[in-house]
Design a protein around this motif. Structure first.
Motif, PDB file in Angstrom:
ATOM      1  N   THR A 236       0.844  -1.190   0.000  1.00 15.64           N
ATOM      2  CA  THR A 236       0.000   0.000   0.000  1.00 15.64           C
ATOM      3  C   THR A 236       0.881   1.242   0.000  1.00 15.64           C
ATOM      4  O   THR A 236       2.104   1.171   0.151  1.00 15.64           O
ATOM      5  CB  THR A 236      -0.920   0.021   1.229  1.00 15.64           C
ATOM      6  N   GLY A 237       0.256   2.377  -0.152  1.00 16.10           N
ATOM      7  CA  GLY A 237       1.002   3.628  -0.149  1.00 16.10           C
ATOM      8  C   GLY A 237       0.088   4.815   0.012  1.00 16.10           C
ATOM      9  O   GLY A 237      -1.143   4.693   0.020  1.00 16.10           O
TER      10      GLY A 237
ATOM     11  N   THR B  59       0.131 -11.834  13.822  1.00 15.39           N
ATOM     12  CA  THR B  59       1.391 -11.089  13.720  1.00 15.39           C
ATOM     13  C   THR B  59       1.531 -10.476  12.337  1.00 15.39           C
ATOM     14  O   THR B  59       1.408 -11.171  11.326  1.00 15.39           O
ATOM     15  CB  THR B  59       2.596 -12.014  13.993  1.00 15.39           C
ATOM     16  N   ASP B  60       1.789  -9.175  12.317  1.00 18.42           N
ATOM     17  CA  ASP B  60       2.035  -8.459  11.067  1.00 18.42           C
ATOM     18  C   ASP B  60       3.394  -7.776  11.164  1.00 18.42           C
ATOM     19  O   ASP B  60       3.690  -7.093  12.150  1.00 18.42           O
ATOM     20  CB  ASP B  60       0.948  -7.409  10.821  1.00 18.42           C
ATOM     21  N   LEU B  61       4.219  -7.979  10.148  1.00 18.68           N
ATOM     22  CA  LEU B  61       5.511  -7.313  10.047  1.00 18.68           C
ATOM     23  C   LEU B  61       5.462  -6.364   8.855  1.00 18.68           C
ATOM     24  O   LEU B  61       4.893  -6.707   7.814  1.00 18.68           O
ATOM     25  CB  LEU B  61       6.634  -8.329   9.851  1.00 18.68           C
ATOM     26  N   TYR B  62       6.057  -5.172   9.000  1.00 21.76           N
ATOM     27  CA  TYR B  62       5.980  -4.249   7.873  1.00 21.76           C
ATOM     28  C   TYR B  62       7.276  -3.477   7.684  1.00 21.76           C
ATOM     29  O   TYR B  62       8.084  -3.313   8.609  1.00 21.76           O
ATOM     30  CB  TYR B  62       4.808  -3.280   8.036  1.00 21.76           C
ATOM     31  N   PHE B  63       7.452  -3.019   6.444  1.00 22.19           N
ATOM     32  CA  PHE B  63       8.544  -2.122   6.064  1.00 22.19           C
ATOM     33  C   PHE B  63       7.931  -0.940   5.325  1.00 22.19           C
ATOM     34  O   PHE B  63       7.016  -1.110   4.516  1.00 22.19           O
ATOM     35  CB  PHE B  63       9.556  -2.822   5.164  1.00 22.19           C
TER      36      PHE B  63
ATOM     37  N   LEU C 223       4.989  -2.174   2.902  1.00 18.37           N
ATOM     38  CA  LEU C 223       4.836  -3.603   2.642  1.00 18.37           C
ATOM     39  C   LEU C 223       4.515  -4.299   3.957  1.00 18.37           C
ATOM     40  O   LEU C 223       5.311  -4.241   4.912  1.00 18.37           O
ATOM     41  CB  LEU C 223       6.110  -4.206   2.053  1.00 18.37           C
ATOM     42  N   ASP C 224       3.343  -4.930   4.033  1.00 22.23           N
ATOM     43  CA  ASP C 224       2.932  -5.684   5.220  1.00 22.23           C
ATOM     44  C   ASP C 224       2.976  -7.171   4.922  1.00 22.23           C
ATOM     45  O   ASP C 224       2.455  -7.623   3.883  1.00 22.23           O
ATOM     46  CB  ASP C 224       1.518  -5.291   5.634  1.00 22.23           C
ATOM     47  N   TYR C 225       3.568  -7.909   5.838  1.00 23.82           N
ATOM     48  CA  TYR C 225       3.638  -9.366   5.706  1.00 23.82           C
ATOM     49  C   TYR C 225       2.902  -9.995   6.885  1.00 23.82           C
ATOM     50  O   TYR C 225       3.269  -9.779   8.052  1.00 23.82           O
ATOM     51  CB  TYR C 225       5.076  -9.849   5.678  1.00 23.82           C
TER      52      TYR C 225
END
Length: 689
Positions: A252-253, A296-300, A288-290
């Motif tokens: 997303t952005g 659990t969500d990890l994002y950059f 970027l969400d993983y």
């Protein structure tokens, strides 16, 4: 998630998919109502990844009821449920399936068996549309009358939701309802058009926003009252979503801008410069969400976004240009690279924990300034006691041109990055309908600045005595390649946002050093610590935004005086009252949108640092402290139009000289004094889209 919960999700999907088909004839509406479909449109199982295509007869009301249950069970976040509700009519069920599939709750085989288990509807019958109710934790929606066709409005006046520019909940996969597409990229514009009439009882700098008082030595013969009508607070942006084949990866952005930039100086706008403010960037980032698991969500994230320090908590006031900057509200937007974690902890209060860390552009807010450097030297033929002509040369630096060229450079000149982090605990404090979750927040940052001095800038000013010129020559000899110095910036913040059905309390407290870039510390950055030095001389930094001091220490060495951060502290507290909810207003009526806010803010510099930064002696100085007291009332006419009125008192305070006397450089209306005040009124509409 337990096997029982996974089984529950599959069972609920099956019920929702088959319920309209199994309904009795009396529960159906005529096929020509637009809600029905023919048997030819029935879903068929598809190969992996097998998106489920249930019969179009699956009512949106059934999906809404299911969403309410899943939110109550903690399977879905309220934001995810609302995104699904906002999907294109007829696609809500598929959107729900996509979200559950991305969470790993529904497998491809489950989808295939579910689609097979859903018999085709009869051509003569169709599912009855069911009205959507407000979805909040603990309050699932309920189906309405079968033949109800008019969408129902909200069932309760919502409580006041805090301003949250950095959300905890991650965006859901395929959750963006696109207004249009740029190829495969979804895009949904948003923003607001704002026009307000403003009156300031004292506006010494001529701005249409408020800065602390005493930044100008005097206001003139009056307090300098002023009117402004401003439309440049208008803001627009767009949310974006990119496709990705992985059900666990969401891209997303956001891009956002406003018109609160520079005023124009081109020939065709010189006369009308006051209404020709430039477009400027506010936000521009991608994320970027993983989904590592269903909890659990990890994002950059990369781009320009809100700084983790301070920005998590902002007051909700009508003045949106400064939002309380230098009056107790610290925040900033900055280019950065950010990583984070969102962890669902569960429980009856739906606990969630989020942590994030970012490296960002080292920024200090010390802008380049105009300067004239005059260099004088003693001729080699000089004989003490005789008249000698001293030659001087001058060089002029255009600080405005430098600021237009590179903005600022003391942060980047430090050759270090800025680091920030935050941790958030989110939970449902009040389980009543229409109440947002509460948050407890801790954040901080650390950075450095560097001030460089060219060898040629270590020069005696015009009119210097021979002794002074000798001191400059000695310093120049001691630093044959120029000199450098710097200071540290740092800050910590503790904040809470506590929404309840009766009131919403938001509070922030911070403390740090060199908070200028984050709008704290009364615009001050650093000072030169000349303690223990003699034969003190000064030279400008390369960008002319700082003065660097040289002196002789007790050991007889010529050194650069260390620069210290100006320490400051402050914060704000805001109480928001949902007036319409208090008086049980009809949530569908015109009186459902009344809210009131009271805000108190403080930003103050440590006295000792202020006295040294301002070199208080024969003259006093200000401001060392500023406060804000504001009352704001909003009336929301409908979903898109809100009217606001704000009455606020901005105050700044000065310190006297070393004899306790206030001096002309802290004057209001030509009279030296301790206090500057601006009684400000602002009114106008805000149209959102």
């Amino acid at each position: 998630m337990s096997k029982f919960e996974k089984w529950l999700c599959i069972a609920l999907l099956t019920i929702v998919a088959t319920a309209p088909v199994l309904a009795a004839p009396d529960d159906a509406v005529p096929a020509n109502s637009g809600a029905g479909s023919s048997a030819a449109n029935a879903a068929e199982p598809a190969p992996n990844p097998a998106p489920l295509r249930p019969t179009p007869s699956v009512g949106s009301g059934n999906v809404t009821a299911l969403l309410g249950i899943l939110v109550m069970k903690g399977v879905l976040a309220p934001t995810e449920a609302k995104a699904i509700q906002g999907a294109v009519p007829g696609t809500e069920f598929q959107a729900l399936v996509n979200v559950l599939s991305s969470k790993g709750l529904v497998s491809a085989s489950d989808l295939a068996s579910l689609a097979t288990a859903s018999p085709a509807p009869q051509p003569s019958a169709a599912a009855a549309p069911v009205n959507a109710a407000l979805i909040t934790p603990g309050t699932p929606s309920s189906p309405q009358a079968a033949k109800e066709t008019k969408p129902a409005g909200p069932t309760v006046v919502p409580a006041i939701a805090p301003v949250r520019v950095i959300p905890v909940d991650p965006p859901s996969k395929d959750g963006l309802v696109a207004a249009f597409k740029l190829g495969p990229v979804k895009m949904t514009p948003y923003g607001f058009i704002k026009a307000t009439l403003v009156h300031d009882s004292s506006d010494p700098r001529g701005d249409d926003f408020v800065l602390p008082g005493f930044l100008n030595a005097d206001t003139g013969p009056t307090t300098d009252p002023a009117y402004h009508i401003k439309a440049r607070s208008t803001r627009f942006g767009a949310n974006l979503e990119w496709p990705d084949a992985s059900p666990k990866l969401n891209v997303t952005g956001r891009i956002e801008g406003d018109f609160e930039g520079n005023f124009s100086r081109v020939d065709n706008r010189n006369v009308s410069a006051i209404r020709s403010s430039a477009l400027s960037i506010r936000l521009a980032y991608t994320r970027l969400d993983y989904a590592a698991s269903d909890k659990t969500d990890l994002y950059f994230e990369g781009g320009q976004d809100w700084l983790l320090y301070g920005s998590s908590v902002l007051p909700n006031i009508l003045e949106t240009t400064q939002v309380g900057a230098f009056f107790g509200s610290v925040y900033e937007r900055s280019p950065q690279l950010q990583v984070g974690l969102v962890q669902k902890l569960g429980g009856s209060r739906n606990f969630k924990f989020s942590s994030a860390f970012a490296v960002s552009m080292p920024s200090e807010g010390n802008t380049p300034a105009d300067a004239t450097i005059t260099s004088c030297s003693i001729p080699a033929t000089f004989v003490p006691g005789t008249a000698t002509t001293i030659g001087c040369t001058s060089a002029v630096t255009d600080g405005t041109a430098n600021q237009l060229g590179y903005g600022e450079r003391q942060g980047s000149d430090s050759n270090s990055l800025e680091y920030s982090a935050r941790a958030v605990l989110q939970f449902q404090l009040d389980p009543a309908p229409g109440v947002a979750p509460a948050q407890i927040i801790a954040s901080g940052f650390e950075t450095h600045r560097g001030a460089l001095v060219l060898h040629s800038a270590i020069a005696a000013p015009a009119g210097s005595s021979a002794a002074t010129i000798a001191e400059y020559d000695a310093a120049k000899a001691a630093f044959p390649h120029g000199a450098s110095t710097g200071s540290q910036g740092y800050g910590g913040q503790i904040a809470v946002q506590l929404p309840t059905r009766w009131a919403t309390v938001v509070a922030s407290a911070y403390r740090g050093g060199d908070l200028r870039f984050t709008f704290g510390g009364q615009t001050l950055s650093n000072f030169n610590d000349t303690g223990g030095l003699t034969n003190v001389i000064t030279a400008p930094s390369i960008d002319r935004s700082s003065t660097v001091v040289f002196g002789t220490n007790a050991a007889g060495q010529i050194v650069v005086a260390p620069q210290r951060s100006v320490r400051a502290y402050g914060g704000f507290i805001q109480v928001g009252l949902p007036l319409s909810r208090w008086f049980n207003a009809d949530p569908k009526g015109r009186h459902a949108g009344w809210t009131f806010y009271y805000t108190h803010g403080l930003d103050q510099v440590v006295h000792a640092d202020f006295a040294r930064a301002k070199d208080i002696g024969a003259d006093g100085a200000g401001p060392y402290k500023s406060t804000l007291n504001a009352g704001t009332i909003f009336y929301k006419l409908n979903q898109w139009c809100t009217f606001g009125f704000e009455e606020s008192l901005y105050s700044s305070y000065a310190l006297p000289n070393d004899k306790g006397v206030y001096t002309p450089n802290t004057s209001v209306a030509g009279v030296p004094g301790r206090t500057w005040r601006d009684l400000r009124a602002e009114f106008g509409p805000i149209f959102t889209f």
